[in-house]
Design an enzyme around this catalytic site. Structure first.
Site, PDB file in Angstrom:
ATOM      1  CG  HIS A   4       5.310  -4.297  -6.239  1.00 32.77           C
ATOM      2  ND1 HIS A   4       5.310  -2.924  -6.364  1.00 32.77           N
ATOM      3  CD2 HIS A   4       4.060  -4.641  -5.858  1.00 32.77           C
ATOM      4  CE1 HIS A   4       4.093  -2.477  -6.071  1.00 32.77           C
ATOM      5  NE2 HIS A   4       3.322  -3.503  -5.775  1.00 32.77           N
ATOM      6  CD  GLU A   5       2.745  -8.492  -5.726  1.00 32.38           C
ATOM      7  OE1 GLU A   5       2.168  -8.560  -4.612  1.00 32.38           O
ATOM      8  OE2 GLU A   5       2.357  -7.697  -6.625  1.00 32.38           O
ATOM      9  CG  HIS A   8       2.597  -5.592  -1.256  1.00 32.78           C
ATOM     10  ND1 HIS A   8       2.221  -4.317  -0.892  1.00 32.78           N
ATOM     11  CD2 HIS A   8       2.510  -5.631  -2.612  1.00 32.78           C
ATOM     12  CE1 HIS A   8       1.919  -3.613  -1.973  1.00 32.78           C
ATOM     13  NE2 HIS A   8       2.087  -4.391  -3.040  1.00 32.78           N
ATOM     14  CG  ASP A  81      -0.156  -1.741  -4.112  1.00 35.84           C
ATOM     15  OD1 ASP A  81      -1.058  -2.596  -4.050  1.00 35.84           O
ATOM     16  OD2 ASP A  81       0.986  -1.985  -4.549  1.00 35.84           O
TER      17      ASP A  81
END
Length: 190
Positions: A4-5, A8, A81
């Site tokens: 997930h990170e 980004h 988000d």
């Protein structure tokens, strides 16, 4: 969380008009966040153009996009988000005059900007419904852009996520090194 990170970070790194990645971590915060990707603009930055705002939305959708592509499912990890992306897209359409359909028409006002900034629409209910469609279109386009970037750079995604899992926190320099080692031109920004 690592994917997930990195989602980004990867979307941010592969776009122009995007603040450089400074730090990525999967160490949970007391605020409830399970990890975060920190971007820091170099120098003072007061105004953002349409491309910068759109790319910011794409970056916000990068975490969810990574979940979809890598795991074929989605989690609740993108709730903040989604909220931020929606606020930003709505402001583009209603307050910043960045909608082709509504041009420079003000459709929302911010009341008590220094006391929480409640906003209210200044349009008909028909237009309000149409605004929702415009906002959704902005978010969908940004989400598609993020998924495309991740799909095109899936090897970087896996290598960076493995590195993040091993270290738990990595710097922007470490992340960009992984990106540069796995791209043809090796010239992505920090």
């Amino acid at each position: 969380m690592a994917y997930h990170e990195i989602g980004h970070a990867l979307v941010a790194a592969m776009q122009t008009h995007s603040a450089p990645v400074h730090k990525i971590t999967i160490i949970p915060r007391t605020s409830g966040a399970l990890g975060y990707t920190m971007q820091v603009d170099s120098g003072e930055h007061y105004l953002m153009d349409r491309n910068e705002l759109f790319n910011r939305i794409a970056t916000l959708t990068g975490g969810r996009s990574a979940e979809e592509i890598v795991f074929g499912t989605v989690t609740t990890g993108a709730s903040n988000d989604i909220e931020q992306a929606t606020k930003l897209a709505r402001a583009m359409v209603t307050r910043y005059g960045m909608s082709d359909k509504y041009d420079m028409m003000g459709l929302e006002t911010v009341n008590n900007a220094y006391l929480g900034g409640d906003s209210s629409l200044t349009c008909s209910t028909v237009t309000a419904s149409d605004i929702d469609n415009e906002v959704l279109n902005v978010i969908k386009k940004a989400h598609e852009k993020a998924k495309h970037i991740i799909t095109e750079n899936i090897d970087i995604m896996h290598k960076a996520a493995e590195f993040l899992i091993e270290r738990e926190t990595i710097t922007g320099d470490e992340f960009i090194k992984i990106v540069n080692e796995n791209t043809d031109n090796g010239s992505y920004k920090l």
